[in-house]
Design an enzyme around this catalytic site. Structure first.
Site, PDB file in Angstrom:
ATOM      1  N   ASP A 119      19.604  56.759  96.743  1.00 48.04           N
ATOM      2  CA  ASP A 119      19.870  55.333  96.668  1.00 48.04           C
ATOM      3  C   ASP A 119      20.508  55.043  95.298  1.00 48.04           C
ATOM      4  OD1 ASP A 119      17.883  52.514  97.880  1.00 48.04           O
ATOM      5  OD2 ASP A 119      19.895  52.586  97.029  1.00 48.04           O
TER       6      ASP A 119
ATOM      7  N   GLU B 246      16.035  42.715  98.120  1.00 42.58           N
ATOM      8  CA  GLU B 246      15.277  43.703  97.334  1.00 42.58           C
ATOM      9  C   GLU B 246      14.208  43.060  96.472  1.00 42.58           C
ATOM     10  OE1 GLU B 246      19.357  46.137  96.842  1.00 42.58           O
ATOM     11  OE2 GLU B 246      17.586  47.105  96.042  1.00 42.58           O
TER      12      GLU B 246
HETATM   13  O1  LIG Z   1      20.882  42.432  88.064  1.00 37.96           O
HETATM   14  N1  LIG Z   1      19.908  43.122  88.448  1.00 37.96           N
HETATM   15  O2  LIG Z   1      18.719  42.956  88.019  1.00 37.96           O
HETATM   16  C1  LIG Z   1      20.130  44.144  89.415  1.00 37.96           C
HETATM   17  C2  LIG Z   1      19.057  44.892  89.839  1.00 37.96           C
HETATM   18  C3  LIG Z   1      19.272  45.895  90.761  1.00 37.96           C
HETATM   19  C4  LIG Z   1      20.557  46.125  91.207  1.00 37.96           C
HETATM   20  O3  LIG Z   1      20.697  47.136  91.996  1.00 37.96           O
HETATM   21  C5  LIG Z   1      21.812  47.283  92.886  1.00 37.96           C
HETATM   22  O4  LIG Z   1      22.224  46.058  93.477  1.00 37.96           O
HETATM   23  C6  LIG Z   1      23.056  46.149  94.584  1.00 37.96           C
HETATM   24  C7  LIG Z   1      24.345  45.391  94.265  1.00 37.96           C
HETATM   25  O5  LIG Z   1      24.993  45.984  93.219  1.00 37.96           O
HETATM   26  C8  LIG Z   1      23.388  47.514  95.037  1.00 37.96           C
HETATM   27  O6  LIG Z   1      24.002  47.411  96.308  1.00 37.96           O
HETATM   28  C9  LIG Z   1      22.161  48.349  95.139  1.00 37.96           C
HETATM   29  S1  LIG Z   1      21.235  48.059  96.512  1.00 37.96           S
HETATM   30  C10 LIG Z   1      20.796  49.659  97.064  1.00 37.96           C
HETATM   31  O7  LIG Z   1      21.975  50.439  97.149  1.00 37.96           O
HETATM   32  C11 LIG Z   1      22.546  50.819  98.382  1.00 37.96           C
HETATM   33  C12 LIG Z   1      24.052  50.576  98.306  1.00 37.96           C
HETATM   34  O8  LIG Z   1      24.308  49.204  98.107  1.00 37.96           O
HETATM   35  C13 LIG Z   1      21.938  50.154  99.598  1.00 37.96           C
HETATM   36  O9  LIG Z   1      22.392  50.806 100.777  1.00 37.96           O
HETATM   37  C14 LIG Z   1      20.439  50.291  99.501  1.00 37.96           C
HETATM   38  O10 LIG Z   1      19.781  49.820 100.662  1.00 37.96           O
HETATM   39  C15 LIG Z   1      19.953  49.485  98.301  1.00 37.96           C
HETATM   40  O11 LIG Z   1      18.602  49.829  98.054  1.00 37.96           O
HETATM   41  C16 LIG Z   1      21.286  48.225  93.928  1.00 37.96           C
HETATM   42  O12 LIG Z   1      19.949  47.794  94.208  1.00 37.96           O
HETATM   43  C17 LIG Z   1      21.635  45.358  90.812  1.00 37.96           C
HETATM   44  C18 LIG Z   1      21.419  44.348  89.895  1.00 37.96           C
END
Ligand SMILES: O=[N+]([O-])c1ccc(O[C@@H]2O[C@@H](CO)[C@H](O)[C@H](S[C@@H]3O[C@H](CO)[C@@H](O)[C@H](O)[C@H]3O)[C@@H]2O)cc1
Length: 612
Positions: A289, A497
């Site tokens: 992930d 999330e």
């Molecule tokens: O600003 N913050 O605090 C913050 C915190 C966490 C973040 O983390 C990130 O944010 C999202 C947007 O950038 C990302 O997509 C991933 S989500 C992750 O990745 C995969 C691809 O998207 C999905 O298939 C999965 O199912 C999922 O668990 C991540 O959690 C971004 C920003």
């Protein structure tokens, strides 16, 4: 002529495993290591794709090109593919995106109900058809791979990803894994177990069963937390749906950020290798992930530190592709060095790259690396919106219908003089789509073309009926009288999330107060738009005339009106327990002293006012 014979890996008529072995044999260690890297679209440069040969690109939730139009997406993906094809061996990339309820990052795409609503619909064939439609809209943007389905079995609604789970019941989740066949196509009867499958390079996309394993079972529903249970419970509750995904030839599996009895899945050799690849026989590839390996050193060291150690732990545990997404060159240097020092055996790299190449060859991306512009009009097309409308209708759960057995409140009368529609969620496409829609956390307002609940009600009532709308009905309006009934639409604001983790499941924006104020004076239907059950106090439930759980229905609000006005009956049943109080959580069907407000499987139809 012999000197110019086509190398077997470029020969589409050669068996996949022959092509895999041939290409693997031609790759340098650095090229192999680069194939194991997935990078974010914002860093997918010529150096990364042509010079270094990164194997895959993704967009994080909400990360999008230009004006997020379909053509913009296709141009971006095709541009990256051209860079990859210019690499020494011309190995194309796989581009992955989270099309988790339609192609939800793309403006104008059909947005289907989130998984919890599809769990309420309980219709495996519907899921297959949704997979088919989603695959077409994803393919129309040149993308070959979606990070779906999430087959989490959510055991606690405090989890911010509860709505990404079909149900708390593993058997229900298993039955809805049919979306894999919709996305990838139906494998032939003799398809080898565990082997990845793709039926059509033009109309199907690779699927990704996630998040392996136990993501929905963490203590108190804490996202990326710790799932504390025996191996048998892990297997029976959380691992079971992966068997069904593999039986349909699911091409990839994504590891969970969560832990099992304190051991991080991202570095758990027992579950990633011995169980998933060994015991279950998975032959596709396992992807981490987002920044999942960066967390392996926690809590001993800060996230992202000791990167070399993290890479070694994860790759040796059986991780095949790393969703890095930004530290590509650092990753590449460490991985090559780790093999050169023997800390990671070359055989492990070869196994990972063999799996990645196998999926690439069966995906058809070598022969058809670019988008098909003829598909662009299929995005958000009427046929797909009608399918989504059907899904919305089937996902509605009728929890109360009338204050007594003899007088059902629904269906609503169409030709009455005056009705009141109020509530924060009555006229907001963004709210009804929820998270993972255009933005990672979702947004409010007219974020993409669709029909709001208010618009659907206006569309459904007679021309003589006056529809009075106020987002928050004032006392003056409520007391103005002559309303035949009121529809109060409340719920949660979009989230994803950890942002969605909550210990307080009361209806936001003082929704209960609004309901009470309206229901004291006007016969009232309440519609809850949420990713999970919310608190409905007894006195509120007693005051209202009807209650519908609409979940996160997506763009096609007409599907709700289809039920409210009796065009079709309610068929939805609760996929998750509706608690009386958060003090009961976790509460799941089968628990001793199971005493919810509404049990799993509860749901009235129009002509019942009680579930007996
Ligand atoms: O600003 N913050 O605090 C913050 C915190 C966490 C973040 O983390 C990130 O944010 C999202 C947007 O950038 C990302 O997509 C991933 S989500 C992750 O990745 C995969 C691809 O998207 C999905 O298939 C999965 O199912 C999922 O668990 C991540 O959690 C971004 C920003």
């Amino acid at each position: 002529a012999q000197g110019h014979a086509m190398p077997p890996y470029k020969d589409a008529s050669a068996p996949v495993e022959v092509r895999v072995r041939d290409l693997l044999g031609r790759m340098t260690l650095r090229e192999k290591a680069a194939q194991m890297a997935q990078i974010e679209r914002t860093v997918a440069s010529a150096r990364a794709l042509t010079e270094l040969g990164a194997g895959s690109v993704l967009n994080g939730g909400g990360s999008a090109p230009g004006d997020r139009s379909p053509a913009c997406w296709a141009d971006m993906v095709d541009g990256m593919q051209r860079l990859a094809l210019s690499s020494r061996l011309g190995v194309p990339i796989l581009y992955g995106t989270d099309a988790v309820h339609g192609h939800n990052n793309v403006f104008g795409a059909t947005v289907f109900p989130h998984n919890v609503g599809l769990g309420a619909a309980r219709d495996p064939e519907l899921l297959r058809r949704i997979g088919e439609a989603t695959a077409l809209e994803v393919r129309a943007t040149g993308i070959q791979w979606t990070f779906a389905p999430c087959v989490a079995v959510c055991r606690d609604p405090r989890w911010g990803r509860c709505y990404e789970s079909y149900s708390e019941d593993p058997e229900m989740v298993r039955s809805l894994a049919t979306i894999v066949t919709g996305l990838q196509g139906e494998p032939p009867a003799d398809h080898p177990h565990g082997y990845p499958f793709l039926g059509s390079v033009r109309e199907k996309v690779l699927a990704c069963a996630k998040h392996f394993v136990g993501d929905g079972g963490t203590d108190r529903g804490i996202n990326e937390g710790n799932t504390i249970c025996s191996y048998d419970e892990l297997e029976d509750i959380h691992m079971a749906p992966y068997l069904d995904c593999m039986a349909q030839g699911v091409a990839t599996v994504m590891a969970s950020h969560s832990k099992w009895n304190g051991e991080r899945l991202h570095s758990c050799r027992c579950l990633l290798t011995d169980v998933l690849k060994g015991k279950l026989g998975f032959k596709g590839f396992v992807i981490s992930d987002w920044k999942g390996i960066d967390k392996i050193c926690e809590p001993r060291a800060p996230q992202g530190s000791e990167y070399r150690y993290c890479i070694a732990q994860s790759v040796n545990a059986g991780m095949d592709m790393i969703m890095i997404p930004y530290r590509f060159e650092e990753f590449l240097e460490h991985l090559v060095s780790l093999v050169e020092t023997g800390e990671i055996p070359l055989s492990r790299i070869d196994d990972a790259v063999e799996r990645i190449l196998r999926v690439k060859f069966i995906s058809g991306v070598f022969e058809h690396p670019f988008s098909d512009p003829s598909l662009l009009d299929i995005i958000g097309c009427k046929e797909h919106r009608l399918l989504a409308r059907e899904a919305v209708r089937k996902s509605m759960v009728l929890l109360k219908n009338g204050k007594n057995q003899k007088e059902p409140f629904l269906p609503l009368a169409k030709n009455v003089k005056r009705i009141l529609v109020t509530g924060t969620h009555a006229d907001d496409i963004g709210f009804q789509c929820g998270g993972w829609t255009v933005g990672w956390n979702g947004n409010s307002g007219k974020i993409t073309p669709g029909t709001s609940i208010l618009e659907a009600i206006k569309e459904s009532v007679g021309v003589q009926t006056e529809v009075v709308y106020e987002a928050c009905a004032t006392e003056a309006t409520i007391e103005s009288g002559e309303f035949s009934y009121a529809v109060v639409v409340v719920g949660e604001v979009p989230y994803s999330e950890t942002v969605g983790d909550r210990t307080d499941l009361s209806i936001p924006f003082n929704g209960s107060d609004l309901i009470t104020r309206v229901a004291c004076t006007i016969p009232t239907l309440v519609i809850v738009v949420s990713g999970r059950p919310l608190d409905i106090e007894t006195q509120v439930l007693e005051k209202i005339d009807a209650l519908v759980a609409a979940w996160l229905p997506g763009t096609e609000g007409m599907g709700i009106a289809d039920c409210l006005f009796g065009h079709q009956d309610f068929v939805g049943k609760l996929p998750v327990t509706w608690h009386r109080s958060v003090d009961q959580l976790p509460i799941n069907s089968g628990d001793a002293n199971y005493d919810p407000l509404f049990p799993v499987g509860y749901g009235l139809n129009m002509f019942q006012s009680d579930d007996n």
